[in-house]
Write a protein that holds these residues in place. Structure first.
Motif, PDB file in Angstrom:
ATOM      1  N   SER A  89       0.850  -1.189   0.000  1.00 43.61           N
ATOM      2  CA  SER A  89       0.000   0.000   0.000  1.00 43.61           C
ATOM      3  C   SER A  89       0.885   1.237   0.000  1.00 43.61           C
ATOM      4  O   SER A  89       1.542   1.543   0.980  1.00 43.61           O
ATOM      5  N   PHE A  90       0.917   1.954  -1.130  1.00 43.91           N
ATOM      6  CA  PHE A  90       1.814   3.099  -1.256  1.00 43.91           C
ATOM      7  C   PHE A  90       1.162   4.427  -0.890  1.00 43.91           C
ATOM      8  O   PHE A  90       1.850   5.437  -0.776  1.00 43.91           O
ATOM      9  N   LEU A  91      -0.156   4.454  -0.679  1.00 41.01           N
ATOM     10  CA  LEU A  91      -0.836   5.677  -0.247  1.00 41.01           C
ATOM     11  C   LEU A  91      -1.929   5.302   0.740  1.00 41.01           C
ATOM     12  O   LEU A  91      -2.838   4.539   0.408  1.00 41.01           O
ATOM     13  N   ASN A  92      -1.842   5.815   1.959  1.00 35.86           N
ATOM     14  CA  ASN A  92      -2.818   5.526   3.010  1.00 35.86           C
ATOM     15  C   ASN A  92      -3.432   6.834   3.491  1.00 35.86           C
ATOM     16  O   ASN A  92      -2.745   7.653   4.086  1.00 35.86           O
ATOM     17  N   LYS A  95      -9.158   5.919   5.620  1.00 32.92           N
ATOM     18  CA  LYS A  95      -9.960   4.788   5.159  1.00 32.92           C
ATOM     19  C   LYS A  95      -9.635   4.352   3.733  1.00 32.92           C
ATOM     20  O   LYS A  95     -10.001   3.266   3.319  1.00 32.92           O
ATOM     21  N   LEU A  96      -8.977   5.194   2.983  1.00 27.57           N
ATOM     22  CA  LEU A  96      -8.657   4.903   1.588  1.00 27.57           C
ATOM     23  C   LEU A  96      -7.199   4.495   1.440  1.00 27.57           C
ATOM     24  O   LEU A  96      -6.312   5.152   1.971  1.00 27.57           O
ATOM     25  N   LYS A  97      -6.967   3.372   0.716  1.00 22.96           N
ATOM     26  CA  LYS A  97      -5.609   2.906   0.439  1.00 22.96           C
ATOM     27  C   LYS A  97      -5.475   2.659  -1.054  1.00 22.96           C
ATOM     28  O   LYS A  97      -6.384   2.113  -1.678  1.00 22.96           O
ATOM     29  N   LEU A  98      -4.346   3.050  -1.615  1.00 22.18           N
ATOM     30  CA  LEU A  98      -4.000   2.692  -2.984  1.00 22.18           C
ATOM     31  C   LEU A  98      -2.812   1.741  -2.913  1.00 22.18           C
ATOM     32  O   LEU A  98      -1.896   1.952  -2.131  1.00 22.18           O
ATOM     33  N   PHE A  99      -2.836   0.686  -3.734  1.00 18.86           N
ATOM     34  CA  PHE A  99      -1.802  -0.337  -3.628  1.00 18.86           C
ATOM     35  C   PHE A  99      -1.360  -0.857  -4.983  1.00 18.86           C
ATOM     36  O   PHE A  99      -2.045  -0.689  -5.994  1.00 18.86           O
ATOM     37  N   ALA A 100      -0.192  -1.478  -4.978  1.00 14.92           N
ATOM     38  CA  ALA A 100       0.335  -2.244  -6.104  1.00 14.92           C
ATOM     39  C   ALA A 100       0.470  -3.680  -5.616  1.00 14.92           C
ATOM     40  O   ALA A 100       0.858  -3.921  -4.478  1.00 14.92           O
ATOM     41  N   GLU A 101       0.151  -4.605  -6.490  1.00 16.68           N
ATOM     42  CA  GLU A 101       0.101  -6.004  -6.102  1.00 16.68           C
ATOM     43  C   GLU A 101       0.957  -6.834  -7.060  1.00 16.68           C
ATOM     44  O   GLU A 101       0.640  -6.937  -8.241  1.00 16.68           O
ATOM     45  N   GLY A 102       2.054  -7.381  -6.569  1.00 13.16           N
ATOM     46  CA  GLY A 102       2.874  -8.296  -7.360  1.00 13.16           C
ATOM     47  C   GLY A 102       2.258  -9.673  -7.300  1.00 13.16           C
ATOM     48  O   GLY A 102       1.915 -10.161  -6.225  1.00 13.16           O
ATOM     49  N   GLN A 103       2.093 -10.306  -8.466  1.00 13.24           N
ATOM     50  CA  GLN A 103       1.394 -11.586  -8.479  1.00 13.24           C
ATOM     51  C   GLN A 103       2.011 -12.547  -9.484  1.00 13.24           C
ATOM     52  O   GLN A 103       2.637 -12.142 -10.455  1.00 13.24           O
ATOM     53  N   ILE A 104       1.801 -13.825  -9.224  1.00 19.52           N
ATOM     54  CA  ILE A 104       2.169 -14.883 -10.156  1.00 19.52           C
ATOM     55  C   ILE A 104       1.012 -15.876 -10.159  1.00 19.52           C
ATOM     56  O   ILE A 104       0.426 -16.162  -9.105  1.00 19.52           O
ATOM     57  N   THR A 138     -12.266   1.404   3.533  1.00 18.03           N
ATOM     58  CA  THR A 138     -12.792   0.770   4.727  1.00 18.03           C
ATOM     59  C   THR A 138     -14.246   1.181   4.946  1.00 18.03           C
ATOM     60  O   THR A 138     -14.548   2.357   5.098  1.00 18.03           O
ATOM     61  N   LEU A 139     -15.148   0.197   4.939  1.00 18.08           N
ATOM     62  CA  LEU A 139     -16.571   0.449   5.160  1.00 18.08           C
ATOM     63  C   LEU A 139     -16.906   0.438   6.651  1.00 18.08           C
ATOM     64  O   LEU A 139     -17.734   1.210   7.103  1.00 18.08           O
ATOM     65  N   CYS A 140     -16.292  -0.466   7.391  1.00 21.10           N
ATOM     66  CA  CYS A 140     -16.401  -0.523   8.847  1.00 21.10           C
ATOM     67  C   CYS A 140     -15.137  -1.188   9.365  1.00 21.10           C
ATOM     68  O   CYS A 140     -14.248  -1.508   8.581  1.00 21.10           O
ATOM     69  N   ASN A 141     -15.044  -1.444  10.658  1.00 20.31           N
ATOM     70  CA  ASN A 141     -13.773  -1.871  11.232  1.00 20.31           C
ATOM     71  C   ASN A 141     -13.227  -3.192  10.686  1.00 20.31           C
ATOM     72  O   ASN A 141     -12.042  -3.434  10.755  1.00 20.31           O
ATOM     73  N   HIS A 142     -14.022  -4.059  10.122  1.00 21.49           N
ATOM     74  CA  HIS A 142     -13.547  -5.338   9.601  1.00 21.49           C
ATOM     75  C   HIS A 142     -13.769  -5.497   8.091  1.00 21.49           C
ATOM     76  O   HIS A 142     -13.307  -6.468   7.509  1.00 21.49           O
ATOM     77  N   LEU A 143     -14.491  -4.596   7.466  1.00 22.41           N
ATOM     78  CA  LEU A 143     -14.929  -4.784   6.082  1.00 22.41           C
ATOM     79  C   LEU A 143     -14.382  -3.694   5.165  1.00 22.41           C
ATOM     80  O   LEU A 143     -14.525  -2.508   5.452  1.00 22.41           O
ATOM     81  N   ASN A 144     -13.756  -4.121   4.051  1.00 16.06           N
ATOM     82  CA  ASN A 144     -13.206  -3.202   3.064  1.00 16.06           C
ATOM     83  C   ASN A 144     -13.816  -3.471   1.697  1.00 16.06           C
ATOM     84  O   ASN A 144     -14.036  -4.622   1.322  1.00 16.06           O
ATOM     85  N   PHE A 145     -14.049  -2.413   0.944  1.00 18.11           N
ATOM     86  CA  PHE A 145     -14.420  -2.508  -0.461  1.00 18.11           C
ATOM     87  C   PHE A 145     -13.117  -2.449  -1.253  1.00 18.11           C
ATOM     88  O   PHE A 145     -12.264  -1.605  -0.986  1.00 18.11           O
TER      89      PHE A 145
END
Length: 188
Positions: A89-92, A95-104, A138-145
């Motif tokens: 997550s490069f921007l926090n 409640k809003l986070k922007l991220f880059a995801e390395g995947q295989i 973050t929609l609530c303490n445990h749930l993220n969109f």
């Protein structure tokens, strides 16, 4: 009057701090993502659904890692994909986070359906390794969109040169509709 006003302001700030403290930044999470794609062969156009459950661990504010399975359904063939990813997550912004995801990932065609073009039937299994970008709210303490879109990296998919992409070999930038994934994440 001043004491009541100061008490009211203090209670508001304390309740705001309590709400902020409830946002989960660490723990095991499960996720369900969905998307839509379209495949074209000449005059033939067909859409397909994509469902992608994931399981992982959020290490803190910045890092997460997990595994996911992706199921694609379509008249041209069904694909099942398994993969692993690491997310930074490069921007926090609270409640809003922007991220880059390395995947295989590795995708396997899991059925022998009839094809519109019989010459298309060949080994359609493929691998990918690259980066996807996304954001979560973050929609609530445990749930993220969560939303993910755009792929930059290696792909030997037979569909890698269809639609919105850049690249002439196996290194591509893919902005096709099937790369857009939206979902919910629950952190325990």
């Amino acid at each position: 009057m001043k004491i009541r006003l100061l008490t009211f302001i203090s209670i508001m700030f304390l309740s705001l701090a309590t709400v902020t403290a409830q946002i989960r930044e660490k723990g095991i999470f499960i996720e369900m993502n969905a998307g839509y794609g379209q495949v074209s062969y000449g005059d033939y156009h067909k859409g397909y659904a994509i469902l992608s459950p994931a399981l992982g661990y959020q290490f803190g504010t910045y890092w997460a890692a997990g595994v996911k399975v992706k199921f694609e359904t379509g008249d041209y063939g069904d694909y099942t994909t398994v993969g692993a990813y690491t997310q930074y997550s490069f921007l926090n912004l609270h409640k809003l986070k922007l991220f880059a995801e390395g995947q295989i990932s590795y995708s396997k065609e899991s059925s022998d359906k009839d094809y519109i073009d019989p010459s298309y039937k060949y080994d359609n299994d493929y691998m990918e390794a690259g980066i996807t970008f996304g954001g979560s709210y973050t929609l609530c303490n445990h749930l993220n969109f969560i939303a993910r879109y755009l792929y930059i990296g290696y792909s030997d998919s037979p569909r890698r040169h269809e639609g919105a992409y850049l690249g002439s070999g196996r290194g591509i930038i893919d902005a096709n509709l099937c790369r857009l994934q939206i979902g919910l994440q629950y952190i325990f």
